[in-house]
Design an enzyme around this catalytic site. Structure first.
Site: not given
Ligand code: 16G
Ligand code: MG
Length: 562
Positions: A85, A402, A527, A530
């Site tokens: 990506s 998003e 958070r 990931g």
């Protein structure tokens, strides 16, 4: 990680694999050992790492997982995409695509992780164990069910070597495969769904690149009828696979003189590997909040950027006051505005409920606009496309993006049927129904597709006669700040409420709440990432310096607990 230990808890295998398969596996994996101490995990977007950090080993095992999954699902075709990506050129990655073109079912991520972490000496036996564990139902019926796989890759120099390792695995277990070569990630998702719906009453499309371009171009032409796109759009392709694919698509699209679109492709150099995602692309634009230096855009030009595998899109322009970003939040709102209006004009407002899905990163001003002005329901999910996708699928028309530009719009089966079967009673209604119907074809229904999202955005801007400035003007973003915080162990931070709150460590959320309460329009959350070994802190407030201060305060709190 449900499957992590299960293969090893079983007694002796029910079937033994042909010794030739076991030997072929053992021989095939030999050139691809796991580097000492290396651990792999199937994360938010599959496996991703430096291409020379043992990725061939991982890709080999992913081939085996794809074969198993295909066999389990009655030989349905499984997709394998090789890409990293927006990461730098020396990285690469691999992800699996399920039969309807969606991401690998989450419960299988554990199998993929376990097999990737299996040392060469144990691989053949572990695969045999997996066959027994996963394919119990298949074994009892027909042991020789074939496996079908399709492969696509982006333009990274490590791609061919990885495809070689992948094919070695597929050959070892006798899977049938088709290698499409270069594809964007969304194109591969499209192919997978086309192939698996070929015998359905309404197949998704023709599983070729030409089929993809033709479907999109036809839908675009329908939607452009009577509308006019104002000036060219400059598309930065991040020097990635989106560049040759967009250039190919342009051949199928009407030009602006023909009532179509004038697309100027920039950052399209796929021959120099080192320029991929370098100072360009959607991630650069979103995180740096500036236009790519090489984009040749003039003041007020309408610009957008894709990422390295063309599944992310952001728009922007520059004027005398500076740079202006129109990110995923804005694209989602534009889509929702249009589809809600079309549903109303088609006389179907009560049957086609539009809903919007965001993550905690969506700017608070966008959330407020959607709730108060658009009057469209919002759902918030955890970060990662798969979470948003599933939530969007529960609406008749589910718009999800998003803020970073990943997203698409899903039409439920019921909505599709209503749109395609409603008989128009006047020209206005016909126009709206045709636009809705063409939207289903133009917008990639399998996954966020930057090229298709871009065409859709262009059509909607034309319909509204909006310049990027008009689009930006519908609401004003709250100032915000995103920081990366390095902590000793990010696993102690556990989130709840769609990652908007921390439930552990104990007491931390109270401290964050207190900090937030002292700012006008303050909002903040932390958070664990990931994709990286860090914590991410997001803060927004009414004034820029307050967003900064709140972010710094939450950063300090996090550091105290981490
Ligand atoms: C992955 C996700 C992306 C998400 C990002 C968050 C997919 C295809 N990609 O790139 O959607 O925004 O991770 O990264 O799901 P983070 O967890 O490091 O913040
Ligand atoms: Mg991408």
């Amino acid at each position: 990680m449900s499957g992590l230990d299960s293969p090893f808890n079983k007694p002796k295998p029910v079937v033994s694999l042909d010794v030739r398969v076991l030997d072929a596996l053992a021989a095939g994996i030999l050139p691809y050992p796991v580097p000492p101490g290396r651990k792999y995990e199937y994360g938010t977007a599959g496996f991703r790492m430096k291409a020379d950090a043992g990725l061939e080993h991982v890709v080999f095992t992913v081939g085996l997982i794809a074969a198993l999954r295909s066999k389990l699902l009655k030989s349905a075709t499984i997709g394998i995409m090789i890409t990293a990506s927006h990461n730098p050129p020396e990285d690469n990655g691999v992800k699996l695509v399920d039969p309807m073109g969606d991401m690998l079912q989450q419960s299988w991520e554990g199998y993929a992780t376990t097999l990737a972490n299996t040392q060469n000496a144990d691989l053949a036996k572990t695969y045999e164990q997996f066959v027994n564990d996963i394919l119990v139902s298949v074994i009892s019926q027909n042991q020789d069910r074939p496996a079908n796989v399709v492969i696509g890759r982006d333009t990274r120099p490590s791609g061919p070597g990885l495809v070689k390792a992948l094919k070695a695995a597929l050959d070892a277990v006798g899977a049938t495969y088709q290698d499409y070569g270069y594809l964007t990630t969304p194109q591969l998702h499209y192919m997978v769904r086309c192939i698996n719906t070929q015998k359905h009453p309404v197949p998704f499309g023709i599983p070729t690149e030409e089929g993809y371009y033709q479907k999109m171009a036809n839908a675009f032409k329908t939607m452009m009828y009577g509308r006019k796109i104002n000036g060219p759009v400059i598309v930065d392709c991040a020097n990635g696979v989106g560049a040759p694919k967009l250039k190919e698509l342009i051949k199928y699209l009407p030009t602006s003189e023909e009532g179509g679109i004038d697309i100027k492709v920039v950052n399209d150099d796929i021959l120099k590997p080192e320029v991929l995602n370098h100072d360009c692309g959607a991630d650069y634009v979103k995180t740096r909040q500036r236009a790519p230096p090489g984009s040749k855009a003039a003041i007020n030009d309408r610009c957008c950027s894709l990422d390295g595998d063309a599944d992310r899109l952001v728009y922007y322009y520059t004027d005398s006051s500076g740079f202006h970003l129109l990110d995923g939040d804005r694209i989602a709102i534009l889509g929702a505005v249009f589809l809600k209006e079309m549903a109303e004009k088609a006389g179907l407002a009560d049957k086609l409920k539009v809903g919007l899905v965001q993550t905690a990163y969506a700017n608070g001003a966008s959330t407020e606009y959607v709730k108060k002005v658009l009057d469209v329901p919002i759902e918030v999910t955890a970060t990662g496309v798969k979470h948003l996708h599933h939530a969007a699928a529960r609406f008749d028309i589910g718009v999800y993006f998003e803020a970073n530009g990943h997203g698409t719009i899903l039409f439920s089966e019921k909505a599709t049927q209503i749109i395609r079967e409603t008989q128009p009673r006047n020209p206005g209604q016909k126009y709206a129904l045709d636009s809705l119907s063409a939207s289903i074809d133009l917008i990639n229904q399998t996954v966020g597709d930057a090229i298709s999202d871009m065409l859709f955005t262009e059509v909607v801007l034309a319909y509204k006669s909006w310049t990027p400035e008009n689009w930006l003007g519908i609401y004003k973003d709250l100032p915000n700040r995103l920081v990366r915080v390095t902590v000793k162990d990010r696993s102690v931070f556990r989130t709840t409420d769609a990652e908007r709150k921390l439930e552990s460590p104990k007491g931390i959320q109270n401290e964050i709440n207190k900090a937030v309460a002292s700012y006008v329009k303050g909002r903040a959350f932390a958070r664990p990432s990931g994709t990286e070994d860090v914590l991410r802190v997001y803060a927004e407030a009414h004034y820029p310096h307050e967003a900064e201060a709140l972010a710094a305060q939450v950063e300090e709190i996090v550091k105290k607990y981490g």
